[in-house]
Design a protein around this motif. Structure first.
Motif, PDB file in Angstrom:
ATOM      1  N   LEU A   1       0.756  -1.213  -0.064  1.00 16.18           N
ATOM      2  CA  LEU A   1       0.292  -0.056  -0.149  1.00 16.18           C
ATOM      3  C   LEU A   1       0.751   1.244   0.015  1.00 16.18           C
ATOM      4  CD1 LEU A   1      -2.675  -1.091   2.658  1.00 16.18           C
ATOM      5  CD2 LEU A   1      -2.854  -1.041   0.108  1.00 16.18           C
ATOM      6  N   LEU A   2       2.011   1.275   0.696  1.00 15.71           N
ATOM      7  CA  LEU A   2       2.846   2.668   0.919  1.00 15.71           C
ATOM      8  C   LEU A   2       3.893   2.572  -0.207  1.00 15.71           C
ATOM      9  CD1 LEU A   2       3.401   2.407   4.399  1.00 15.71           C
ATOM     10  CD2 LEU A   2       1.569   3.747   3.578  1.00 15.71           C
ATOM     11  N   THR A   3       4.391   3.803  -0.478  1.00 17.11           N
ATOM     12  CA  THR A   3       5.441   3.862  -1.298  1.00 17.11           C
ATOM     13  C   THR A   3       6.781   3.245  -0.585  1.00 17.11           C
ATOM     14  OG1 THR A   3       6.034   6.181  -0.372  1.00 17.11           O
ATOM     15  CG2 THR A   3       4.334   6.053  -2.300  1.00 17.11           C
ATOM     16  N   PRO A   4       7.703   2.849  -1.449  1.00 13.26           N
ATOM     17  CA  PRO A   4       9.022   2.550  -0.913  1.00 13.26           C
ATOM     18  C   PRO A   4       9.454   3.303   0.271  1.00 13.26           C
ATOM     19  CG  PRO A   4       8.896   2.005  -3.346  1.00 13.26           C
ATOM     20  CD  PRO A   4       7.824   2.820  -3.020  1.00 13.26           C
ATOM     21  N   LYS A   5       9.397   4.592  -0.013  1.00 13.20           N
ATOM     22  CA  LYS A   5      10.138   5.467   1.176  1.00 13.20           C
ATOM     23  C   LYS A   5       9.174   5.200   2.099  1.00 13.20           C
ATOM     24  CE  LYS A   5      11.195  10.279   2.045  1.00 13.20           C
ATOM     25  NZ  LYS A   5      11.325  11.409   1.379  1.00 13.20           N
ATOM     26  N   MET A   6       7.942   5.444   2.154  1.00  9.82           N
ATOM     27  CA  MET A   6       7.041   5.698   3.185  1.00  9.82           C
ATOM     28  C   MET A   6       7.066   4.118   4.165  1.00  9.82           C
ATOM     29  SD  MET A   6       3.851   7.612   1.637  1.00  9.82           S
ATOM     30  CE  MET A   6       2.687   7.510   3.028  1.00  9.82           C
TER      31      MET A   6
ATOM     32  N   LEU B   1      -8.359 -19.586   5.665  1.00  8.46           N
ATOM     33  CA  LEU B   1      -7.281 -18.365   5.823  1.00  8.46           C
ATOM     34  C   LEU B   1      -7.182 -17.892   4.639  1.00  8.46           C
ATOM     35  CD1 LEU B   1      -5.025 -16.846   7.213  1.00  8.46           C
ATOM     36  CD2 LEU B   1      -3.397 -18.566   6.593  1.00  8.46           C
ATOM     37  N   HIS B   2      -6.999 -18.562   3.418  1.00  8.30           N
ATOM     38  CA  HIS B   2      -7.247 -18.001   2.014  1.00  8.30           C
ATOM     39  C   HIS B   2      -8.284 -16.963   1.954  1.00  8.30           C
ATOM     40  CE1 HIS B   2      -7.833 -17.867  -2.181  1.00  8.30           C
ATOM     41  NE2 HIS B   2      -6.735 -17.657  -2.453  1.00  8.30           N
ATOM     42  N   LYS B   3      -9.646 -17.650   2.320  1.00  7.21           N
ATOM     43  CA  LYS B   3     -10.908 -16.894   2.170  1.00  7.21           C
ATOM     44  C   LYS B   3     -10.705 -15.529   3.102  1.00  7.21           C
ATOM     45  CE  LYS B   3     -15.764 -17.340   2.739  1.00  7.21           C
ATOM     46  NZ  LYS B   3     -16.952 -18.209   3.127  1.00  7.21           N
ATOM     47  N   TRP B   4     -10.289 -15.698   4.380  1.00  2.00           N
ATOM     48  CA  TRP B   4     -10.163 -14.388   5.022  1.00  2.00           C
ATOM     49  C   TRP B   4      -9.287 -13.285   4.382  1.00  2.00           C
ATOM     50  CZ3 TRP B   4      -6.340 -12.025   7.669  1.00  2.00           C
ATOM     51  CH2 TRP B   4      -6.596 -10.982   8.417  1.00  2.00           C
ATOM     52  N   LEU B   5      -8.133 -13.710   3.855  1.00  2.00           N
ATOM     53  CA  LEU B   5      -7.097 -13.022   3.037  1.00  2.00           C
ATOM     54  C   LEU B   5      -7.845 -12.388   2.007  1.00  2.00           C
ATOM     55  CD1 LEU B   5      -3.764 -15.162   3.286  1.00  2.00           C
ATOM     56  CD2 LEU B   5      -4.377 -12.926   4.715  1.00  2.00           C
ATOM     57  N   SER B   6      -8.532 -13.188   1.137  1.00  2.00           N
ATOM     58  CA  SER B   6      -9.066 -12.442   0.086  1.00  2.00           C
ATOM     59  C   SER B   6     -10.115 -11.397   0.440  1.00  2.00           C
ATOM     60  CB  SER B   6      -9.694 -13.743  -0.679  1.00  2.00           C
ATOM     61  OG  SER B   6      -8.861 -14.533  -1.228  1.00  2.00           O
ATOM     62  N   GLU B   7     -11.047 -11.582   1.411  1.00  2.00           N
ATOM     63  CA  GLU B   7     -12.015 -10.514   1.705  1.00  2.00           C
ATOM     64  C   GLU B   7     -11.382  -9.388   2.230  1.00  2.00           C
ATOM     65  OE1 GLU B   7     -13.991 -12.841   4.791  1.00  2.00           O
ATOM     66  OE2 GLU B   7     -15.500 -14.091   3.431  1.00  2.00           O
ATOM     67  N   ASN B   8     -10.250  -9.629   3.047  1.00  2.00           N
ATOM     68  CA  ASN B   8      -9.589  -8.388   3.716  1.00  2.00           C
ATOM     69  C   ASN B   8      -8.884  -7.705   2.650  1.00  2.00           C
ATOM     70  OD1 ASN B   8      -9.707  -7.999   6.583  1.00  2.00           O
ATOM     71  ND2 ASN B   8      -9.706 -10.367   6.335  1.00  2.00           N
ATOM     72  N   LYS B   9      -8.352  -8.185   1.561  1.00  2.00           N
ATOM     73  CA  LYS B   9      -7.571  -7.694   0.456  1.00  2.00           C
ATOM     74  C   LYS B   9      -8.612  -6.725  -0.292  1.00  2.00           C
ATOM     75  CE  LYS B   9      -5.610 -11.156  -1.351  1.00  2.00           C
ATOM     76  NZ  LYS B   9      -4.853 -11.880  -2.449  1.00  2.00           N
ATOM     77  N   GLU B  10      -9.836  -7.242  -0.655  1.00  2.00           N
ATOM     78  CA  GLU B  10     -11.043  -6.631  -1.147  1.00  2.00           C
ATOM     79  C   GLU B  10     -11.414  -5.485  -0.450  1.00  2.00           C
ATOM     80  OE1 GLU B  10     -15.478  -7.329  -3.034  1.00  2.00           O
ATOM     81  OE2 GLU B  10     -14.206  -9.000  -2.185  1.00  2.00           O
ATOM     82  N   ARG B  11     -11.305  -5.571   1.039  1.00  2.00           N
ATOM     83  CA  ARG B  11     -11.933  -4.522   1.843  1.00  2.00           C
ATOM     84  C   ARG B  11     -10.968  -3.436   1.894  1.00  2.00           C
ATOM     85  NH1 ARG B  11     -12.676  -5.266   8.487  1.00  2.00           N
ATOM     86  NH2 ARG B  11     -12.641  -3.106   8.894  1.00  2.00           N
ATOM     87  N   LEU B  12      -9.402  -3.760   1.855  1.00  2.00           N
ATOM     88  CA  LEU B  12      -8.537  -2.673   1.599  1.00  2.00           C
ATOM     89  C   LEU B  12      -8.543  -1.786   0.199  1.00  2.00           C
ATOM     90  CD1 LEU B  12      -5.164  -4.493   3.393  1.00  2.00           C
ATOM     91  CD2 LEU B  12      -6.422  -2.713   4.153  1.00  2.00           C
ATOM     92  N   SER B  13      -9.155  -2.620  -0.934  1.00  2.00           N
ATOM     93  CA  SER B  13      -9.016  -1.969  -2.087  1.00  2.00           C
ATOM     94  C   SER B  13     -10.142  -0.645  -1.874  1.00  2.00           C
ATOM     95  CB  SER B  13      -9.401  -2.945  -3.111  1.00  2.00           C
ATOM     96  OG  SER B  13     -10.941  -3.230  -2.927  1.00  2.00           O
ATOM     97  N   TYR B  14     -10.988  -0.687  -1.164  1.00  2.00           N
ATOM     98  CA  TYR B  14     -11.797   0.509  -1.201  1.00  2.00           C
ATOM     99  C   TYR B  14     -11.852   1.199   0.227  1.00  2.00           C
ATOM    100  CZ  TYR B  14     -15.150  -2.698   1.344  1.00  2.00           C
ATOM    101  OH  TYR B  14     -15.637  -3.745   2.240  1.00  2.00           O
ATOM    102  N   GLU B  15     -10.886   0.816   1.122  1.00  2.00           N
ATOM    103  CA  GLU B  15     -10.805   1.510   2.399  1.00  2.00           C
ATOM    104  C   GLU B  15      -9.640   2.088   2.306  1.00  2.00           C
ATOM    105  OE1 GLU B  15     -10.927  -0.862   5.857  1.00  2.00           O
ATOM    106  OE2 GLU B  15     -13.192  -1.106   5.877  1.00  2.00           O
TER     107      GLU B  15
END
Length: 272
Positions: free
Chosen positions: A124-129, A256-270
């Motif tokens: 999510l962050l730039t390399p510097k950040m 675990l894979h299902k949980w990771l997929s759901e949270n990656k989708e959540r991060l995409s709009y949060e």
């Protein structure tokens, strides 16, 4: 597993509201039914839980218990050392194993925090950040090497110090006085520390030598040897922990894979 998930989703027919096998056109209501069909009839390698199942009569549960304890204990020791040394790389590496342990222990908040910590550093962050975020996870209040503490602990210390000052004000405490106490806390602490250093007298007498742990270590190793901890004896188990399984084998990979997929989708709009 991401590839398998996309392949299964691609077989869903919106018009029929069914999953249709791309090989033999058989229809299924659920994705699980289609996965069983592909695995059993078409020999697809559908990823399932990868926990190693050892027959109960052939498993040394005491050895598994000891190994699991050492995994957790060494991870805790290395994580504490990483925070004390301010080693951001080790903190990030250990967070992967810590996230799995949090999932096994049903610590949802810690699991989510560790997942987002890795997501910020890797994606999510730039390399510097990301570099600044990774190497500013700790704070040093005493100086010198090995005296760092996690930022969470620093916040707790500051909150407790502010509460102590507000409590000392008694009935005179107001929003403005609490705000002044919070803003002036760090300056007051620095003045107090400097005064303590200036007024400190030189201590006399001999310094007490540090205790030797060599005898303790030898005694512990002898105790472990006498208990046959280092030998594999099939069928052994503790009465209080019947059928003990390795701590990481309890991770259900598909969930675990299902949980990771759901949270990656959540991060995409949060985190836009």
């Amino acid at each position: 597993m991401d590839t398998q998930k996309r392949q299964i989703e691609a077989m869903f027919d919106n018009r029929q509201q069914r999953y249709v096998c791309e090989v033999c056109d058989r229809q299924y209501k659920t994705a699980n039914g289609l996965q069983r069909h592909l695995r059993d009839q078409h020999r697809w390698n559908i990823t399932e839980n990868t926990g190693v199942n050892i027959p109960q009569e052939d498993c040394d549960h005491i050895a598994v218990y000891s190994a699991s304890f050492m995994k957790c204990a060494l991870l805790l020791r290395d994580t504490n050392d990483a925070y004390q040394m301010g080693d951001g790389n080790r903190i990030l590496l250990n967070s992967k194993l810590q996230m799995l342990l949090s999932r096994v222990g049903n610590h949802s908040k810690y699991q989510l925090w560790l997942f987002r910590f890795m997501a910020y550093c890797y994606a999510l962050l730039t390399p510097k950040m990301a570099y600044e975020y990774l190497w500013n996870c700790t704070a040093n209040l005493q100086g010198n090497t090995g005296h760092n503490i996690p930022n969470d602990n620093l916040v707790e210390l500051l909150v407790q110090a502010v509460k102590k000052r507000i409590h000392a004000q008694g009935s005179n405490a107001t929003y403005k006085s609490a705000r002044n106490a919070a803003l002036s806390l760090q300056i007051q602490e620095e003045i107090l520390i400097n005064m303590q250093k200036e007024m400190e007298k030189k201590k006399t007498g001999h310094k007490r030598p540090p205790p030797s742990k060599l005898n303790d270590i030898v005694a512990m190793v002898n105790e472990l040897i006498s208990a046959n901890i280092f030998e594999r004896t099939p069928g052994r188990e503790f009465s209080n922990f019947p059928g003990f399984k390795d701590v990481y084998s309890r991770v259900k990979v598909t969930e675990l894979h299902k949980w990771l997929s759901e949270n990656k989708e959540r991060l995409s709009y949060e985190c836009i």
